[in-house]
Design a protein around this motif. Structure first.
Motif, mmCIF file in Angstrom:
data_model
loop_
_atom_site.group_PDB
_atom_site.id
_atom_site.type_symbol
_atom_site.label_atom_id
_atom_site.label_comp_id
_atom_site.label_asym_id
_atom_site.label_seq_id
_atom_site.Cartn_x
_atom_site.Cartn_y
_atom_site.Cartn_z
ATOM 1 N N ASN A 39 -14.103 -2.164 -7.821
ATOM 2 C CA ASN A 39 -13.557 -3.721 -7.879
ATOM 3 C C ASN A 39 -12.174 -4.316 -8.765
ATOM 4 O O ASN A 39 -12.874 -4.969 -9.641
ATOM 5 N N THR A 40 -11.621 -3.776 -8.090
ATOM 6 C CA THR A 40 -10.418 -4.385 -9.013
ATOM 7 C C THR A 40 -9.573 -5.290 -7.575
ATOM 8 O O THR A 40 -10.211 -5.400 -6.592
ATOM 9 N N LYS A 41 -8.462 -5.651 -7.577
ATOM 10 C CA LYS A 41 -7.795 -7.310 -7.810
ATOM 11 C C LYS A 41 -6.206 -6.503 -7.099
ATOM 12 O O LYS A 41 -5.364 -7.134 -7.687
ATOM 13 N N PHE A 42 -5.623 -5.402 -7.148
ATOM 14 C CA PHE A 42 -4.494 -5.176 -7.140
ATOM 15 C C PHE A 42 -3.989 -5.391 -5.286
ATOM 16 O O PHE A 42 -4.690 -5.191 -4.764
ATOM 17 N N THR A 43 -2.568 -5.533 -5.859
ATOM 18 C CA THR A 43 -2.040 -6.388 -4.416
ATOM 19 C C THR A 43 -1.006 -5.349 -3.871
ATOM 20 O O THR A 43 -1.475 -3.824 -4.266
ATOM 21 N N VAL A 44 -0.975 -5.627 -2.279
ATOM 22 C CA VAL A 44 -0.372 -4.570 -1.135
ATOM 23 C C VAL A 44 0.661 -4.106 -1.871
ATOM 24 O O VAL A 44 1.260 -2.926 -2.441
#
Length: 181
Positions: A39-44
């Motif tokens: 449930n994270t929002k790491f980017t590519v």
């Protein structure tokens, strides 16, 4: 610089997940799985940079898509037909599968102007000169039957032009590829 610390965005759990799941998947898919799992929002870009700096490889080579894969380029769908990286426009592939190799100096056009409509009846073989005539005289329509009629007209104009050239009587009239004012 002394005393400068690099901010660590991945905790040990994230790092283990990346290492355990990296093989055989692209950065986009790995990032999506990572974000869904934690449930994270790491980017590519963050995942890609982490992999690079820690020498972690998926085992995939760039553009190493399997034969049969499709991608879009300049509005046309391409299909991978062979390794290592052989691509062809999908409409040409479909036409050649049914009718054999497209002759030199010819192309396949879409009868209804929809370059995503790969139905066999929508693909028309025309010579390059016929395509030029069709474009010059605006003989390509969104209605397939009108375009097919336009291709017949272009064939007649092209044949007339070639006959006139052979006879040395080429005239710049309604049978030429030049548009009248």
């Amino acid at each position: 610089m002394k005393g400068t610390r690099v901010k660590r965005i991945f905790n040990e759990e994230h790092k283990k997940f990346i290492k355990d799941n990296v093989i055989g998947i692209r950065n986009e898919e790995l990032t999506k799985k990572l974000n869904e799992t934690f449930n994270t929002k790491f980017t590519v870009g963050q995942v890609k940079k982490y992999k690079h700096s820690h020498k972690i490889s998926s085992g995939l080579k760039s553009c190493n898509l399997p034969v049969g894969s499709e991608r879009e380029n300049k509005g046309y769908i391409l299909i991978k037909i062979a390794e290592p990286n052989v691509w062809i426009e999908k409409h040409r592939y479909i036409y050649e599968k049914k009718h054999g190799k497209i002759p030199d100096g010819h192309k396949v056009i879409f009868a209804d102007k929809n370059n995503k409509n790969f139905e066999e009846k929508n693909l028309i073989l025309v010579s390059n000169s016929e395509a030029l005539i069709m474009n010059t005289h605006k003989l390509i329509y969104e209605e397939a039957e009108l375009t097919k009629t336009g291709s017949i007209i272009a064939k007649l104009i092209d044949k007339t032009n070639r006959m006139n050239l052979e006879k040395g009587k080429f005239k710049n009239d309604e049978t030429s590829t030049k548009k009248k004012n």
